[in-house]
Design a protein around this motif. Structure first.
Motif, PDB file in Angstrom:
ATOM      1  N   TYR A 135       2.359   4.007 -10.943  1.00 25.25           N
ATOM      2  CA  TYR A 135       1.981   2.859 -11.766  1.00 25.25           C
ATOM      3  C   TYR A 135       0.741   3.173 -12.605  1.00 25.25           C
ATOM      4  O   TYR A 135       0.659   2.785 -13.780  1.00 25.25           O
ATOM      5  CB  TYR A 135       1.690   1.651 -10.872  1.00 25.25           C
ATOM      6  CG  TYR A 135       2.845   0.730 -10.584  1.00 25.25           C
ATOM      7  CD1 TYR A 135       3.125  -0.346 -11.406  1.00 25.25           C
ATOM      8  CD2 TYR A 135       3.641   0.907  -9.453  1.00 25.25           C
ATOM      9  CE1 TYR A 135       4.171  -1.211 -11.125  1.00 25.25           C
ATOM     10  CE2 TYR A 135       4.689   0.049  -9.158  1.00 25.25           C
ATOM     11  CZ  TYR A 135       4.954  -1.014 -10.003  1.00 25.25           C
ATOM     12  OH  TYR A 135       5.985  -1.872  -9.729  1.00 25.25           O
ATOM     13  N   ALA A 136      -0.237   3.848 -12.009  1.00 27.05           N
ATOM     14  CA  ALA A 136      -1.465   4.171 -12.738  1.00 27.05           C
ATOM     15  C   ALA A 136      -1.180   5.090 -13.922  1.00 27.05           C
ATOM     16  O   ALA A 136      -1.749   4.919 -15.015  1.00 27.05           O
ATOM     17  CB  ALA A 136      -2.483   4.805 -11.793  1.00 27.05           C
ATOM     18  N   ALA A 137      -0.302   6.076 -13.731  1.00 32.92           N
ATOM     19  CA  ALA A 137       0.073   6.957 -14.840  1.00 32.92           C
ATOM     20  C   ALA A 137       0.792   6.164 -15.928  1.00 32.92           C
ATOM     21  O   ALA A 137       0.580   6.395 -17.135  1.00 32.92           O
ATOM     22  CB  ALA A 137       0.956   8.091 -14.319  1.00 32.92           C
ATOM     23  N   TYR A 158       9.265   2.245  -0.839  1.00 28.33           N
ATOM     24  CA  TYR A 158       9.065   1.719  -2.190  1.00 28.33           C
ATOM     25  C   TYR A 158       9.405   2.786  -3.234  1.00 28.33           C
ATOM     26  O   TYR A 158       9.069   3.968  -3.079  1.00 28.33           O
ATOM     27  CB  TYR A 158       7.614   1.296  -2.398  1.00 28.33           C
ATOM     28  CG  TYR A 158       7.104   0.330  -1.361  1.00 28.33           C
ATOM     29  CD1 TYR A 158       7.328  -1.029  -1.485  1.00 28.33           C
ATOM     30  CD2 TYR A 158       6.385   0.786  -0.256  1.00 28.33           C
ATOM     31  CE1 TYR A 158       6.857  -1.919  -0.530  1.00 28.33           C
ATOM     32  CE2 TYR A 158       5.910  -0.098   0.700  1.00 28.33           C
ATOM     33  CZ  TYR A 158       6.148  -1.453   0.560  1.00 28.33           C
ATOM     34  OH  TYR A 158       5.672  -2.329   1.510  1.00 28.33           O
ATOM     35  N   ARG A 159      10.044   2.360  -4.298  1.00 26.53           N
ATOM     36  CA  ARG A 159      10.271   3.223  -5.450  1.00 26.53           C
ATOM     37  C   ARG A 159      10.167   2.381  -6.716  1.00 26.53           C
ATOM     38  O   ARG A 159      10.737   1.285  -6.783  1.00 26.53           O
ATOM     39  CB  ARG A 159      11.645   3.894  -5.391  1.00 26.53           C
ATOM     40  CG  ARG A 159      11.853   4.918  -6.506  1.00 26.53           C
ATOM     41  CD  ARG A 159      13.246   5.517  -6.490  1.00 26.53           C
ATOM     42  NE  ARG A 159      13.349   6.597  -7.456  1.00 26.53           N
ATOM     43  CZ  ARG A 159      14.489   7.194  -7.808  1.00 26.53           C
ATOM     44  NH1 ARG A 159      15.629   6.806  -7.243  1.00 26.53           N
ATOM     45  NH2 ARG A 159      14.497   8.165  -8.697  1.00 26.53           N
ATOM     46  N   ALA A 160       9.435   2.874  -7.712  1.00 27.55           N
ATOM     47  CA  ALA A 160       9.228   2.138  -8.959  1.00 27.55           C
ATOM     48  C   ALA A 160       9.946   2.826 -10.112  1.00 27.55           C
ATOM     49  O   ALA A 160      10.033   4.060 -10.164  1.00 27.55           O
ATOM     50  CB  ALA A 160       7.743   2.023  -9.261  1.00 27.55           C
ATOM     51  N   PHE A 161      10.453   2.006 -11.043  1.00 29.93           N
ATOM     52  CA  PHE A 161      11.103   2.470 -12.263  1.00 29.93           C
ATOM     53  C   PHE A 161      10.357   1.863 -13.449  1.00 29.93           C
ATOM     54  O   PHE A 161      10.086   0.652 -13.467  1.00 29.93           O
ATOM     55  CB  PHE A 161      12.566   2.022 -12.304  1.00 29.93           C
ATOM     56  CG  PHE A 161      13.377   2.480 -11.118  1.00 29.93           C
ATOM     57  CD1 PHE A 161      14.154   3.624 -11.193  1.00 29.93           C
ATOM     58  CD2 PHE A 161      13.367   1.763  -9.924  1.00 29.93           C
ATOM     59  CE1 PHE A 161      14.914   4.038 -10.099  1.00 29.93           C
ATOM     60  CE2 PHE A 161      14.122   2.163  -8.834  1.00 29.93           C
ATOM     61  CZ  PHE A 161      14.895   3.314  -8.922  1.00 29.93           C
ATOM     62  N   VAL A 199       0.861  -1.181   0.000  1.00 30.17           N
ATOM     63  CA  VAL A 199       0.000   0.000   0.000  1.00 30.17           C
ATOM     64  C   VAL A 199       0.900   1.235   0.000  1.00 30.17           C
ATOM     65  O   VAL A 199       1.688   1.437   0.930  1.00 30.17           O
ATOM     66  CB  VAL A 199      -0.917   0.016   1.236  1.00 30.17           C
ATOM     67  CG1 VAL A 199      -1.819   1.251   1.217  1.00 30.17           C
ATOM     68  CG2 VAL A 199      -1.745  -1.256   1.307  1.00 30.17           C
ATOM     69  N   ASN A 200       0.796   2.043  -1.056  1.00 23.93           N
ATOM     70  CA  ASN A 200       1.563   3.279  -1.136  1.00 23.93           C
ATOM     71  C   ASN A 200       0.918   4.153  -2.203  1.00 23.93           C
ATOM     72  O   ASN A 200       0.956   3.814  -3.392  1.00 23.93           O
ATOM     73  CB  ASN A 200       3.026   3.003  -1.475  1.00 23.93           C
ATOM     74  CG  ASN A 200       3.887   4.254  -1.460  1.00 23.93           C
ATOM     75  OD1 ASN A 200       3.745   5.119  -2.311  1.00 23.93           O
ATOM     76  ND2 ASN A 200       4.798   4.336  -0.488  1.00 23.93           N
ATOM     77  N   ALA A 201       0.342   5.270  -1.781  1.00 21.64           N
ATOM     78  CA  ALA A 201      -0.434   6.100  -2.706  1.00 21.64           C
ATOM     79  C   ALA A 201       0.439   6.671  -3.817  1.00 21.64           C
ATOM     80  O   ALA A 201       0.042   6.670  -4.998  1.00 21.64           O
ATOM     81  CB  ALA A 201      -1.120   7.229  -1.942  1.00 21.64           C
ATOM     82  N   THR A 202       1.628   7.160  -3.484  1.00 25.25           N
ATOM     83  CA  THR A 202       2.481   7.787  -4.491  1.00 25.25           C
ATOM     84  C   THR A 202       2.934   6.784  -5.542  1.00 25.25           C
ATOM     85  O   THR A 202       2.889   7.056  -6.749  1.00 25.25           O
ATOM     86  CB  THR A 202       3.706   8.434  -3.818  1.00 25.25           C
ATOM     87  OG1 THR A 202       3.260   9.427  -2.896  1.00 25.25           O
ATOM     88  CG2 THR A 202       4.622   9.070  -4.844  1.00 25.25           C
TER      89      THR A 202
END
Length: 517
Positions: free
Chosen positions: A226-228, A256-259, A218-221
């Motif tokens: 991911y949604a964008a 958490y950080r996504a690439f 769970v992480n809003a940012t």
């Protein structure tokens, strides 16, 4: 050396024990629905029970079934044929959930571009009973190349949604689910903006042939990032050129950080624009821990493909090994270039693919890197996981998502899975578990010792004891013949045969294999 005494470990007879184990599992899951994992990892076991093989699929279905009316589910998946997950998405759609699915054409075409059986595609794409394929509607399923394929039954276009050739191959290799809300669960909890990132595609192959992991958090940012990305996958599939320079990431500074990929460059092999090399550039191989003592940094990798098109990663690992880092790599496929770089540097490596039944060659399909040590002034352990392999197309010419997690708890769970995969690979590659062997019940009262057992058609029992602890453990075996051979693999030995004299003393962080004659 310290050691603990462990109670008896039992490897039961084949068919009866296996049947009993399945009956117990079925009884234990009856009644109220089990809450899925939230803020944690899920791992499958291709050598385990049907329940363990399907653990990631079950996690996904539980999350989908827990999404209430009026909410939204977004999916991007490389290969999606599974009927059970498709049925769960249709149940959600029929109760008023918006369901938006993006897939690669691998979800209904085989490697030769011919139509393959795909219950998921057939169910979800049906315009009457399914979601349909109109992305102007609230719910839909679309294919990345659907704007440029004709209707002649031939696969004329190979591309991702964002990624296009050159370079090639280009494809959508993503494997994630997004949930605007899930719950309430039987404990009264609900969660908003949930992400599930996995290494698993949604076909049976990823249950019974390969090792896979999933993270649900769970992480809003990060969810919104991911949604964008999901929206850009939908939008850019209309572009004939896509955007190979798309590379994005969510902000740093949190767990958490996504690439998001592709990350374009004129060459596959430029280390300056390689996300994994960028991360490894921040590593120091010696550091002072919270205990005030000096420690070394440990790097462990499990991946399907580690190829010369990402030789810059191998070169960076070799540099770190020369500085004193401990590095251990497990992969299913590589080549002489990468293996030569790793071997010259003295890096521990294991090529893993072993046969357990006709047509079933088990291998790792996870794609994770574990970092335990110093990273840019921080000693919080890290996990990097997601869909990218260590090959050029995963970086430059395919749609992919990579997740970084800074967490000792996550690292510990992944480290346990790493050891489990390594133990299975070493045992399988050594030929102890032969085609036709049946997994049977094996129990251990100590959570630090993992037990598994197999019985061959000839009646030979192979028992694996994986000691996860930093201490030695004394064990007693029941129903294992006294005339067994015992092999130990640890930091100093590889399948070394040891004498048996009553109880076994399991070395710290070791795999002990007991084979009846």
């Amino acid at each position: 050396m310290t050691h603990r005494r462990l109670g008896r470990i039992t490897a039961a007879a084949a068919a009866a024990a296996l049947a009993a184990g399945l009956l117990v599992a079925a009884a234990s899951t009856a009644g109220a629905a089990t809450k899925p994992v939230i803020n944690g990892a899920t791992f499958n076991d291709p050598l385990g029970s049907a329940e363990r093989q399907s653990a990631i699929f079950t996690q996904i279905i539980q999350l989908v079934d827990a999404t209430p009316p009026g909410e939204q589910i977004r999916v991007s998946m490389f290969d999606f044929t599974d009927a059970a997950v498709a049925d769960a998405l249709l149940r959600a759609y029929r109760r008023g959930v918006q369901v938006r699915v993006i897939v690669d054409d691998s979800s209904y075409l085989d490697g030769n571009g011919r139509r393959k059986p795909s219950p998921a595609w057939d169910k979800l794409s049906n315009p009457t009973t399914g979601l349909g394929a109109d992305d102007r509607a609230p719910s839909w399923i679309v294919m990345c190349d659907d704007q440029f394929e004709d209707d002649d039954g031939v696969d004329d276009v190979q591309r991702g949604c964002i990624a296009t050739a050159p370079p090639g191959p280009a494809y959508n290799h993503n494997k994630f689910f997004l949930f605007s809300k899930v719950g309430p669960f039987d404990d009264g909890t609900s969660y908003q903006k949930v992400v599930l990132q996995t290494s698993s595609n949604l076909t049976d192959w990823y249950k019974v042939v390969s090792y896979n992991d999933a993270v649900t958090f769970v992480n809003a940012t990060v969810h919104d990032g991911y949604a964008a990305y999901h929206e850009d996958l939908r939008r850019l599939r209309y572009s004939s050129t896509g955007d190979n320079a798309y590379y994005r990431s969510t902000p740093t500074g949190s767990t958490y950080r996504a690439f998001f990929f592709p990350r374009g460059d004129a060459t596959y092999r430029n280390p300056a624009t390689d996300t994994i090399v960028n991360a490894l550039n921040e590593v120091a191989c010696a550091y002072t821990g919270a205990d005030g003592k000096r420690h070394q940094t440990d790097i462990r990798i499990v991946v399907l493909n580690f190829l010369s098109s990402r030789s810059q990663v191998a070169t960076k690992l070799a540099e770190l090994r020369g500085r004193g880092c401990w590095i251990d790599v497990i992969y299913a496929a590589s080549d002489a270039t990468v293996e030569g770089i790793l071997d010259k540097a003295g890096i521990e490596r294991l090529s893993c693919k072993f046969n357990v039944a006709p047509g079933i060659d088990v291998r790792p399909h996870s794609k994770f890197l574990l970092l335990d040590g110093y990273y840019n002034g921080d000693i919080e352990p890290r996990v990097y996981t997601g869909s990218p392999n260590l090959d050029g197309s995963s970086l430059r010419s395919s749609d992919q998502a990579l997740l970084r997690i800074s967490s000792a708890a996550y690292h510990a769970s992944y480290l346990s899975y790493f050891y489990k995969i390594r133990a299975a690979c070493r045992t399988g590659m050594a030929g102890f578990v032969r085609p036709g062997a049946v997994r049977v019940a094996a129990t251990s009262p100590d959570p630090e010792v993992k037990a598994s057992a197999f019985v061959s058609p000839a009646g030979r029992t192979t028992t694996n004891l994986l000691n996860m602890s930093a201490s030695s453990v004394r064990v007693a075996l029941r129903r294992v013949p006294a005339s067994s051979d015992v092999y130990v693999t640890d930091e100093h030995r590889s399948l070394a045969r040891v004498p048996v004299d009553g109880d076994l003393l399991l070395a710290p962080r070791s795999l002990t294999t007991v084979v009846s004659r």
